[in-house]
Design a protein around this motif. Sequence first.
Motif, PDB file in Angstrom:
ATOM      1  N   ASP A  67       0.828  -1.201   0.000  1.00 42.48           N
ATOM      2  CA  ASP A  67       0.000   0.000   0.000  1.00 42.48           C
ATOM      3  C   ASP A  67       0.867   1.257   0.000  1.00 42.48           C
ATOM      4  OD1 ASP A  67      -2.716   1.183   0.230  1.00 42.48           O
ATOM      5  OD2 ASP A  67      -1.958   1.904   2.158  1.00 42.48           O
ATOM      6  N   LEU A  68       1.951   1.221   0.758  1.00 42.20           N
ATOM      7  CA  LEU A  68       2.862   2.364   0.798  1.00 42.20           C
ATOM      8  C   LEU A  68       3.508   2.586  -0.573  1.00 42.20           C
ATOM      9  CD1 LEU A  68       4.523   1.717   4.273  1.00 42.20           C
ATOM     10  CD2 LEU A  68       3.123   3.706   3.648  1.00 42.20           C
ATOM     11  N   ALA A  69       3.865   1.456  -1.208  1.00 40.24           N
ATOM     12  CA  ALA A  69       4.489   1.541  -2.531  1.00 40.24           C
ATOM     13  C   ALA A  69       3.527   2.184  -3.536  1.00 40.24           C
ATOM     14  CB  ALA A  69       4.910   0.160  -2.995  1.00 40.24           C
ATOM     15  N   ARG A  70       2.211   1.845  -3.413  1.00 42.03           N
ATOM     16  CA  ARG A  70       1.213   2.437  -4.321  1.00 42.03           C
ATOM     17  C   ARG A  70       1.130   3.950  -4.112  1.00 42.03           C
ATOM     18  NH1 ARG A  70      -1.603  -2.467  -3.566  1.00 42.03           N
ATOM     19  NH2 ARG A  70      -2.625  -1.695  -1.677  1.00 42.03           N
ATOM     20  N   GLN A  71       1.485   4.379  -2.908  1.00 46.05           N
ATOM     21  CA  GLN A  71       1.485   5.807  -2.599  1.00 46.05           C
ATOM     22  C   GLN A  71       2.826   6.473  -2.944  1.00 46.05           C
ATOM     23  OE1 GLN A  71      -0.031   6.609   1.438  1.00 46.05           O
ATOM     24  NE2 GLN A  71      -0.725   4.485   1.477  1.00 46.05           N
ATOM     25  N   GLY A  72       3.754   5.665  -3.465  1.00 49.48           N
ATOM     26  CA  GLY A  72       5.062   6.187  -3.823  1.00 49.48           C
ATOM     27  C   GLY A  72       6.019   6.300  -2.649  1.00 49.48           C
ATOM     28  N   LYS A  73       5.638   5.686  -1.531  1.00 50.71           N
ATOM     29  CA  LYS A  73       6.484   5.737  -0.336  1.00 50.71           C
ATOM     30  C   LYS A  73       7.354   4.476  -0.303  1.00 50.71           C
ATOM     31  CE  LYS A  73       2.985   8.372   2.195  1.00 50.71           C
ATOM     32  NZ  LYS A  73       2.084   8.410   3.365  1.00 50.71           N
ATOM     33  N   TYR A  74       8.316   4.422  -1.246  1.00 58.80           N
ATOM     34  CA  TYR A  74       9.082   3.190  -1.417  1.00 58.80           C
ATOM     35  C   TYR A  74      10.028   2.921  -0.260  1.00 58.80           C
ATOM     36  CZ  TYR A  74       7.152   3.418  -6.079  1.00 58.80           C
ATOM     37  OH  TYR A  74       6.287   3.468  -7.138  1.00 58.80           O
ATOM     38  N   LYS A  75      10.631   3.954   0.279  1.00 58.06           N
ATOM     39  CA  LYS A  75      11.555   3.744   1.393  1.00 58.06           C
ATOM     40  C   LYS A  75      10.855   3.077   2.565  1.00 58.06           C
ATOM     41  CE  LYS A  75      15.394   6.969   0.915  1.00 58.06           C
ATOM     42  NZ  LYS A  75      16.126   8.087   1.554  1.00 58.06           N
ATOM     43  N   GLU A  76       9.639   3.594   2.898  1.00 58.87           N
ATOM     44  CA  GLU A  76       8.878   3.019   4.008  1.00 58.87           C
ATOM     45  C   GLU A  76       8.474   1.583   3.694  1.00 58.87           C
ATOM     46  OE1 GLU A  76       5.718   5.579   5.487  1.00 58.87           O
ATOM     47  OE2 GLU A  76       6.738   7.302   4.609  1.00 58.87           O
ATOM     48  N   ALA A  77       8.080   1.359   2.443  1.00 60.78           N
ATOM     49  CA  ALA A  77       7.688   0.012   2.043  1.00 60.78           C
ATOM     50  C   ALA A  77       8.885  -0.941   2.137  1.00 60.78           C
ATOM     51  CB  ALA A  77       7.141   0.033   0.625  1.00 60.78           C
ATOM     52  N   ILE A  78      10.062  -0.470   1.689  1.00 63.23           N
ATOM     53  CA  ILE A  78      11.275  -1.301   1.721  1.00 63.23           C
ATOM     54  C   ILE A  78      11.648  -1.632   3.166  1.00 63.23           C
ATOM     55  CG2 ILE A  78      13.772  -1.241   1.291  1.00 63.23           C
ATOM     56  CD1 ILE A  78      13.035   0.462  -1.256  1.00 63.23           C
ATOM     57  N   ALA A  79      11.527  -0.625   4.069  1.00 64.38           N
ATOM     58  CA  ALA A  79      11.863  -0.842   5.482  1.00 64.38           C
ATOM     59  C   ALA A  79      11.011  -1.951   6.081  1.00 64.38           C
ATOM     60  CB  ALA A  79      11.684   0.447   6.259  1.00 64.38           C
ATOM     61  N   ILE A  80       9.737  -1.997   5.698  1.00 64.34           N
ATOM     62  CA  ILE A  80       8.844  -3.053   6.213  1.00 64.34           C
ATOM     63  C   ILE A  80       9.206  -4.404   5.605  1.00 64.34           C
ATOM     64  CG2 ILE A  80       6.460  -3.869   6.187  1.00 64.34           C
ATOM     65  CD1 ILE A  80       5.594  -0.908   6.407  1.00 64.34           C
ATOM     66  N   LEU A  81       9.423  -4.443   4.293  1.00 66.04           N
ATOM     67  CA  LEU A  81       9.700  -5.712   3.610  1.00 66.04           C
ATOM     68  C   LEU A  81      11.006  -6.344   4.062  1.00 66.04           C
ATOM     69  CD1 LEU A  81       8.506  -4.777   0.004  1.00 66.04           C
ATOM     70  CD2 LEU A  81       7.405  -6.371   1.576  1.00 66.04           C
ATOM     71  N   GLU A  82      11.973  -5.520   4.393  1.00 65.93           N
ATOM     72  CA  GLU A  82      13.262  -6.066   4.832  1.00 65.93           C
ATOM     73  C   GLU A  82      13.148  -6.817   6.149  1.00 65.93           C
ATOM     74  OE1 GLU A  82      15.721  -2.597   4.808  1.00 65.93           O
ATOM     75  OE2 GLU A  82      16.484  -2.998   2.781  1.00 65.93           O
ATOM     76  N   ASN A  83      12.055  -6.528   6.911  1.00 63.87           N
ATOM     77  CA  ASN A  83      11.839  -7.235   8.181  1.00 63.87           C
ATOM     78  C   ASN A  83      10.956  -8.463   8.022  1.00 63.87           C
ATOM     79  OD1 ASN A  83      13.317  -5.489   9.919  1.00 63.87           O
ATOM     80  ND2 ASN A  83      11.651  -3.991   9.806  1.00 63.87           N
ATOM     81  N   LEU A  84      10.505  -8.714   6.793  1.00 64.64           N
ATOM     82  CA  LEU A  84       9.627  -9.859   6.565  1.00 64.64           C
ATOM     83  C   LEU A  84      10.383 -11.100   6.102  1.00 64.64           C
ATOM     84  CD1 LEU A  84       6.496  -8.255   4.856  1.00 64.64           C
ATOM     85  CD2 LEU A  84       6.768  -9.025   7.207  1.00 64.64           C
ATOM     86  N   GLU A  85      11.716 -10.951   5.973  1.00 66.14           N
ATOM     87  CA  GLU A  85      12.559 -12.067   5.519  1.00 66.14           C
ATOM     88  C   GLU A  85      12.075 -12.576   4.165  1.00 66.14           C
ATOM     89  OE1 GLU A  85      12.476 -14.803   8.755  1.00 66.14           O
ATOM     90  OE2 GLU A  85      13.745 -13.548  10.035  1.00 66.14           O
ATOM     91  N   SER A  86      11.656 -13.801   4.110  1.00 64.67           N
ATOM     92  CA  SER A  86      11.301 -14.377   2.799  1.00 64.67           C
ATOM     93  C   SER A  86       9.801 -14.621   2.673  1.00 64.67           C
ATOM     94  CB  SER A  86      12.065 -15.699   2.595  1.00 64.67           C
ATOM     95  OG  SER A  86      11.747 -16.617   3.633  1.00 64.67           O
ATOM     96  N   TYR A  87       8.980 -13.775   3.334  1.00 70.19           N
ATOM     97  CA  TYR A  87       7.532 -13.973   3.270  1.00 70.19           C
ATOM     98  C   TYR A  87       7.030 -13.682   1.852  1.00 70.19           C
ATOM     99  CZ  TYR A  87       2.547 -13.560   4.193  1.00 70.19           C
ATOM    100  OH  TYR A  87       1.181 -13.734   4.146  1.00 70.19           O
ATOM    101  N   LEU A  88       6.408 -14.695   1.266  1.00 73.87           N
ATOM    102  CA  LEU A  88       5.900 -14.605  -0.104  1.00 73.87           C
ATOM    103  C   LEU A  88       7.002 -14.060  -1.034  1.00 73.87           C
ATOM    104  CD1 LEU A  88       2.270 -13.291   0.617  1.00 73.87           C
ATOM    105  CD2 LEU A  88       3.014 -15.646   0.232  1.00 73.87           C
ATOM    106  N   ASP A  89       6.729 -12.977  -1.786  1.00 83.56           N
ATOM    107  CA  ASP A  89       7.720 -12.423  -2.710  1.00 83.56           C
ATOM    108  C   ASP A  89       8.325 -11.143  -2.141  1.00 83.56           C
ATOM    109  OD1 ASP A  89       5.439 -10.956  -2.833  1.00 83.56           O
ATOM    110  OD2 ASP A  89       5.438 -10.723  -5.011  1.00 83.56           O
ATOM    111  N   SER A  90       8.500 -11.126  -0.796  1.00 85.24           N
ATOM    112  CA  SER A  90       9.022  -9.929  -0.133  1.00 85.24           C
ATOM    113  C   SER A  90      10.370  -9.501  -0.690  1.00 85.24           C
ATOM    114  CB  SER A  90       9.161 -10.170   1.370  1.00 85.24           C
ATOM    115  OG  SER A  90       7.910 -10.417   1.937  1.00 85.24           O
ATOM    116  N   ASN A  91      11.268 -10.483  -0.904  1.00 78.87           N
ATOM    117  CA  ASN A  91      12.611 -10.140  -1.382  1.00 78.87           C
ATOM    118  C   ASN A  91      12.550  -9.523  -2.783  1.00 78.87           C
ATOM    119  OD1 ASN A  91      13.685 -11.099   0.989  1.00 78.87           O
ATOM    120  ND2 ASN A  91      14.028 -13.169   0.193  1.00 78.87           N
TER     121      ASN A  91
END
Length: 496
Positions: A385-409
């Motif tokens: 949702d953050l990425a859809r808003q163009g907030k990629y840094k925030e989205a990346i910060a969250i995904l980096e804590n999800l390890e290998s959940y789904l296609d997080s990487n």
Amino acid sequence: MKKKLVPIITLSVLALALIIFIIIGVGNYQRLKAYKDAEALVSAKKFDEAIAAFKELGDFRDSATKLPEIYYSQAKHLLSQKDYDGAILAYENAGEFKDAADKVLEAKYMRAEQMVLEEQFMEAANEFTMLGEYKGSMDRAKDAMFLYAKKLLAENKTDDAKEILKSLEQYQPALNLIAELNKEESYKAAVALLDKNEYKAAAEAFLALGDYEDAKQKGESALYLLATSLRDKGALDAAIAVLESIPDYDVAQNLLQTWRAEQAYAKAQSLLQERKFEEAAEIFAALGDYESATTLAENAYLSHAKSLIAEYKLEEALTTLHKINQNSEAKTLLAALEKQVAYQKAMELQKAKYFDEAAKAFTALGNYQDAVVQVQQSRYLQAKDLARQGKYKEAIAILENLESYLDSNELTSNYYLEDSYQKALQLYSNKSYLRAAEAFKVLEKYKDAAAYSQKSYFEYAKELVAQNRQKDAIEILKLIPDYKDTQALLNTLQGK
């Protein structure tokens, strides 16, 4: 002879005249003395003797006209002595002297008042009636009759007294006394009803008497006895209704409280039979320590909670379970239901796209069901949702804590590239062409980065030309030999 005879005759006449004069003089003297004596009798207030004396004097001087005055004085004296009959007769004998006629009425009025004082009420009433409108005599006649009626009442001659009172129409004291007598009779009748245990009728009779004597208290007492009688017959509701009608009757209050509790307890048990658990529970709970009300209340609340769970009304069930304090089954069910409700709320937050709140709610659930997975899912959806808003840094910060959940990487890599691409586009838009060219060059094959890199170098070269830095511009153009407009610009710069 004739000469001697004349003197003799003359002398005889003179002698006779003298004798007559003497006789008349003596008579007048005697009558005058009688007159004076009669006047003395008046002064001595010996009126009867004086009257007789003046009558005896006949027409001597003013004897005849003196009599009315004497009668008037006699009447006045007799009146002062309260000899009303004598005074009245004397005033009547005085005829038209002064105000004798009015004095007759006054004496009769005073005689009637004396009769009242002597309790000769009927005689007084007759006397007042005969006086007509004199000094309100008609009203005084009613007063006398009223006093006579009261005397009869004191002698227990109630019927006779009532007849007299009824005859005194529009006479307020009589009307009041009749009303009082009627109340007394009604009071006695109410007492008789109470003695016969006819409580309802007795209560109605007493209370209808208002504040007469102790009628109110006796009426409430009769209602109290009626209530206990109804209770003994099993009519509890009716008994309570009767007690409620006498809120100021102190003796009834404790009993009323007990009966109300009994009534409520029975109603709650009936509601349990009808499976109306919530209503039954509320009534039992309100009864406090009455019999087993507390336990029954908790059991009813538990049954109600279970029925709500069956209808999937979890929050209502949760509210109901919080009302239970001692039931162990309820505590176990409450703990499980609290987690279930919390899980449901977390899912609702996730569906509503409140991803951060949902993640926190799932985290609080620990290992409940798939709460751990749902934490990751909430964060994953938050990042997208953050990425859809163009907030990629925030989205990346969250995904980096999800390890290998789904296609997080994979998403993380894509968001890095997209973030860099968007920054490069921003540089280009801001006419920072050299920095944009270098940023696009780093992205290599991502989207149209390569084309934008050449375009950015070309635009930079044009800026250098505008600044008369042809040599620098030529060096930049050499970096993009394959760009469509490069050769043309180089030819221009090199003079070809």
